[in-house]
Design a protein around this motif. Sequence first.
Motif, PDB file in Angstrom:
ATOM      1  N   ILE A  26       0.827  -1.204   0.000  1.00  0.00           N
ATOM      2  CA  ILE A  26       0.000   0.000   0.000  1.00  0.00           C
ATOM      3  C   ILE A  26       0.864   1.258   0.000  1.00  0.00           C
ATOM      4  O   ILE A  26       0.615   2.204  -0.748  1.00  0.00           O
ATOM      5  N   ASN A  27       1.907   1.269   0.823  1.00  0.00           N
ATOM      6  CA  ASN A  27       2.737   2.471   0.941  1.00  0.00           C
ATOM      7  C   ASN A  27       3.482   2.813  -0.338  1.00  0.00           C
ATOM      8  O   ASN A  27       3.872   3.966  -0.538  1.00  0.00           O
ATOM      9  N   ILE A  28       3.691   1.838  -1.206  1.00  0.00           N
ATOM     10  CA  ILE A  28       4.456   2.100  -2.432  1.00  0.00           C
ATOM     11  C   ILE A  28       3.808   3.200  -3.256  1.00  0.00           C
ATOM     12  O   ILE A  28       4.503   3.980  -3.919  1.00  0.00           O
ATOM     13  N   ILE A  29       2.483   3.314  -3.205  1.00  0.00           N
ATOM     14  CA  ILE A  29       1.805   4.369  -3.964  1.00  0.00           C
ATOM     15  C   ILE A  29       2.172   5.736  -3.415  1.00  0.00           C
ATOM     16  O   ILE A  29       2.435   6.684  -4.168  1.00  0.00           O
ATOM     17  N   SER A  30       2.240   5.857  -2.102  1.00  0.00           N
ATOM     18  CA  SER A  30       2.616   7.140  -1.493  1.00  0.00           C
ATOM     19  C   SER A  30       4.074   7.475  -1.740  1.00  0.00           C
ATOM     20  O   SER A  30       4.436   8.657  -1.820  1.00  0.00           O
ATOM     21  N   PHE A  31       4.920   6.471  -1.836  1.00  0.00           N
ATOM     22  CA  PHE A  31       6.325   6.729  -2.139  1.00  0.00           C
ATOM     23  C   PHE A  31       6.508   7.235  -3.567  1.00  0.00           C
ATOM     24  O   PHE A  31       7.390   8.057  -3.820  1.00  0.00           O
ATOM     25  N   LEU A  47      -4.980   4.217 -15.819  1.00  0.00           N
ATOM     26  CA  LEU A  47      -6.271   3.535 -15.762  1.00  0.00           C
ATOM     27  C   LEU A  47      -6.328   2.381 -16.755  1.00  0.00           C
ATOM     28  O   LEU A  47      -7.417   1.921 -17.122  1.00  0.00           O
ATOM     29  N   ASP A  48      -5.170   1.919 -17.200  1.00  0.00           N
ATOM     30  CA  ASP A  48      -5.130   0.740 -18.059  1.00  0.00           C
ATOM     31  C   ASP A  48      -5.524  -0.484 -17.250  1.00  0.00           C
ATOM     32  O   ASP A  48      -5.518  -0.470 -16.004  1.00  0.00           O
ATOM     33  N   LEU A  49      -5.836  -1.574 -17.948  1.00  0.00           N
ATOM     34  CA  LEU A  49      -6.320  -2.779 -17.280  1.00  0.00           C
ATOM     35  C   LEU A  49      -5.380  -3.266 -16.180  1.00  0.00           C
ATOM     36  O   LEU A  49      -5.845  -3.563 -15.066  1.00  0.00           O
ATOM     37  N   PRO A  50      -4.049  -3.378 -16.412  1.00  0.00           N
ATOM     38  CA  PRO A  50      -3.174  -3.841 -15.316  1.00  0.00           C
ATOM     39  C   PRO A  50      -3.223  -2.925 -14.095  1.00  0.00           C
ATOM     40  O   PRO A  50      -3.172  -3.406 -12.953  1.00  0.00           O
ATOM     41  N   ASP A  51      -3.321  -1.618 -14.323  1.00  0.00           N
ATOM     42  CA  ASP A  51      -3.384  -0.675 -13.202  1.00  0.00           C
ATOM     43  C   ASP A  51      -4.665  -0.850 -12.401  1.00  0.00           C
ATOM     44  O   ASP A  51      -4.650  -0.836 -11.160  1.00  0.00           O
ATOM     45  N   ILE A  52      -5.794  -1.034 -13.101  1.00  0.00           N
ATOM     46  CA  ILE A  52      -7.072  -1.215 -12.414  1.00  0.00           C
ATOM     47  C   ILE A  52      -7.117  -2.565 -11.704  1.00  0.00           C
ATOM     48  O   ILE A  52      -7.667  -2.677 -10.588  1.00  0.00           O
ATOM     49  N   VAL A  53      -6.521  -3.586 -12.300  1.00  0.00           N
ATOM     50  CA  VAL A  53      -6.462  -4.897 -11.638  1.00  0.00           C
ATOM     51  C   VAL A  53      -5.682  -4.798 -10.336  1.00  0.00           C
ATOM     52  O   VAL A  53      -6.111  -5.314  -9.287  1.00  0.00           O
ATOM     53  N   VAL A  54      -4.540  -4.125 -10.375  1.00  0.00           N
ATOM     54  CA  VAL A  54      -3.732  -3.953  -9.162  1.00  0.00           C
ATOM     55  C   VAL A  54      -4.505  -3.169  -8.115  1.00  0.00           C
ATOM     56  O   VAL A  54      -4.530  -3.535  -6.935  1.00  0.00           O
ATOM     57  N   ALA A 367       0.811  -0.380 -11.810  1.00  0.00           N
ATOM     58  CA  ALA A 367       1.169  -1.797 -11.859  1.00  0.00           C
ATOM     59  C   ALA A 367       2.682  -1.986 -11.780  1.00  0.00           C
ATOM     60  O   ALA A 367       3.173  -2.884 -11.084  1.00  0.00           O
ATOM     61  N   GLU A 368       3.431  -1.140 -12.474  1.00  0.00           N
ATOM     62  CA  GLU A 368       4.886  -1.312 -12.548  1.00  0.00           C
ATOM     63  C   GLU A 368       5.596  -1.071 -11.219  1.00  0.00           C
ATOM     64  O   GLU A 368       6.672  -1.635 -10.988  1.00  0.00           O
ATOM     65  N   VAL A 369       5.011  -0.245 -10.344  1.00  0.00           N
ATOM     66  CA  VAL A 369       5.717   0.054  -9.089  1.00  0.00           C
ATOM     67  C   VAL A 369       5.889  -1.200  -8.232  1.00  0.00           C
ATOM     68  O   VAL A 369       6.753  -1.234  -7.351  1.00  0.00           O
ATOM     69  N   TYR A 370       5.090  -2.232  -8.501  1.00  0.00           N
ATOM     70  CA  TYR A 370       5.199  -3.439  -7.683  1.00  0.00           C
ATOM     71  C   TYR A 370       6.460  -4.240  -7.965  1.00  0.00           C
ATOM     72  O   TYR A 370       6.841  -5.100  -7.167  1.00  0.00           O
ATOM     73  N   LEU A 371       7.126  -3.926  -9.057  1.00  0.00           N
ATOM     74  CA  LEU A 371       8.452  -4.513  -9.266  1.00  0.00           C
ATOM     75  C   LEU A 371       9.416  -4.056  -8.170  1.00  0.00           C
ATOM     76  O   LEU A 371      10.260  -4.834  -7.703  1.00  0.00           O
ATOM     77  N   PHE A 372       9.267  -2.824  -7.739  1.00  0.00           N
ATOM     78  CA  PHE A 372      10.100  -2.306  -6.654  1.00  0.00           C
ATOM     79  C   PHE A 372       9.711  -2.945  -5.320  1.00  0.00           C
ATOM     80  O   PHE A 372      10.561  -3.170  -4.459  1.00  0.00           O
ATOM     81  N   VAL A 373       8.420  -3.231  -5.150  1.00  0.00           N
ATOM     82  CA  VAL A 373       7.971  -3.918  -3.936  1.00  0.00           C
ATOM     83  C   VAL A 373       8.612  -5.297  -3.836  1.00  0.00           C
ATOM     84  O   VAL A 373       9.169  -5.678  -2.795  1.00  0.00           O
ATOM     85  N   PHE A 374       8.560  -6.050  -4.916  1.00  0.00           N
ATOM     86  CA  PHE A 374       9.118  -7.401  -4.898  1.00  0.00           C
ATOM     87  C   PHE A 374      10.627  -7.377  -4.665  1.00  0.00           C
ATOM     88  O   PHE A 374      11.168  -8.234  -3.960  1.00  0.00           O
TER      89      PHE A 374
END
Length: 419
Positions: A26-31, A47-54, A367-374
């Motif tokens: 959740i915090n990754i969005i604020s970062f 608002l592309d499909l991967p972004d809305i899915v995430v 969606a792409e920011v989750y690469l940094f999360v992982f």
Amino acid sequence: MATAATERFATLDATRGAAVMGILLINIISFSMPEQAYVSPRVWGGLDLPDIVVWTINQLFFEGRMRGLFALLFGASAMLVMARAEAKSEGAARVHLSRMAALALFGLAHCYLVWEGDVLFHYAVLGCLLLLVRGWSVKALVRAAIVLLALHTLYWGVQFAGALYFQSIATAPDATAEMVRQYQAMMRGFPGPDSPTIARDLAGYRGDYATVLDYRLEHRATIPVQLLFILGGETLGYMLLGMALMKSGLFTGGWDRARVRRFMIVCYAVSLPAMAAITLWQIASGFDPIVLMGVFLGWSIPFRVVMTLAHAALIVLLVTRFSESAIVARIAAAGRMAFTNYLMTSIVMTTIFYGYGLGLFGHVGRAEVYLFVFAMWALMLAWSKPWLDRFVYGPFEWAWRSLARLRPQPMRRTNHLAS
């Protein structure tokens, strides 16, 4: 052979490790994006499909629940520390309040020097109140938590229900010009793609460190106080539930697996359908900012709390089922260093996204920011266990403990375990 006590602490540590990893979802969005993107996908992030899915997955399973799990475990850990202090005749009040004072200092430094999304000061202030209820029974703690959470939900729920009603009459064909003007003024306070705070955030966080610091002090200086008002009731409610669960034995082996499993199933059965309906409502509304804020601060809280309890039970089941696995050992190590891993996450992520680092703020999709999360998860799992094989505490745990006790604590591991 592991003792019962060792197993109990391993369960609590692993649950804490899962929480400190999960909160980054959740915090990754604020970062990485302007502040309002945290609530509304229409503001920023795509608002592309991967972004809305995430966004949908986070709304359904994680938003508010990871923060809740973190607060739940804070209450459980506070209960454990106070019980240990009493057992050693060190004085529960002195030990606990000194820890909270030191935590508050770390929180303020974290908030103003690193990242204003800090929860440490928030926890420290509310944590002082836990001293007053440490002797309460499990039932009393649960009742108090329910009252707090109900009042919090009622307050914010009524506020946004009123805003939603005003929206319905101000956008009706027969609305007066004055009503429309008031409605437009009200909506300027809600998250939206045209909000002036977006450009302000982009300019502030894409600058050098001095620019970021100036921006934070000018526009975010009151956040620690605001957070107490906005989320204080919810957070304290979670802490009391954490104390109750600690006393009842969920984190200490007092519940058998069948009981934990039943508890988890019931909690998911209650919360999942409701959260699915709430998430679909937000999407069907076209991400209406009033609906989003009402869900974020009020309407979803009862179901978020129940799902948080389900998540806690699920983690306990998985940890006890795979207690001998290497991955559980690494998650538990990350949990023993949760304070360090939480602060290091802020340091690493702000360096990646802010202008004084790689300058990626606002340039990476939802969606792409989750690469940094992982990648950050992998780092936590990679370094926590080797560090604790050599040292008694994580670096920031050592600093917190030393500051609270006003003397340096032994750091290098010998033949003793951390108390």
